[in-house]
Design a protein around this motif. Structure first.
Motif: not given
Length: 147
Positions: A93-108
């Motif tokens: 889930q953490q990896e999914d959230v991080t990937t989703s944030l990156r896809n949205l253009g937000l920083q880690d």
């Protein structure tokens, strides 16, 4: 003086009188001995019975403890497996959230947190370095004022 014949008949009489009580005492002692032996035998049987019951109880308790130990070990293994599954799920889930944030253009987000913590640490270190300097200035001012 008295004749030796007069004393002789009195001895057998006293011996006969003494023999009767002794034989009755021996008979009483034999009866008491038999009774005590019977009691001892009964106590030995009771003791054997108690030992047998105790051995049975110990065996039953050992069996129960063995079963409880097996059950506990199985439950602990199940809990370990469930925790491992939870850990894996949380990491995913953490990896999914991080990937989703990156896809949205937000920083880690975790990178931002680490960066903020390092800035706080640097600020604290600078503050600690400046404090002795301030104290030195105060000491010098005190010395100057005293002069």
């Amino acid at each position: 003086m008295s004749s030796p014949d007069s004393t002789a008949p009195s001895l057998p009489l006293s011996t006969k009188e003494n023999i009767t009580p002794i034989s009755s005492k021996i008979e009483e002692l034999n009866e008491s001995r038999s009774e005590l032996l019977g009691r001892i035998q009964s106590l030995k049987q009771d003791l054997q019975g108690w030992r047998s019951k105790l051995d049975t109880q110990v065996k039953v308790y050992r069996d129960e403890l063995t079963d409880l130990k097996k059950t506990l070990n199985v439950e602990v293994e199940q809990l370990r497996a469930e925790f491992q599954d939870l850990r894996t799920t949380l990491q995913q889930q953490q990896e999914d959230v991080t990937t989703s944030l990156r896809n949205l253009g937000l920083q880690d987000v975790s990178g931002d947190v680490k960066q903020a913590q390092s800035q706080e640490t640097k600020t604290e270190e600078i503050a600690k370095e400046e404090q002795p300097v301030l104290h030195l200035h105060e000491d010098e001012n005190t010395k100057i004022a005293e002069n």
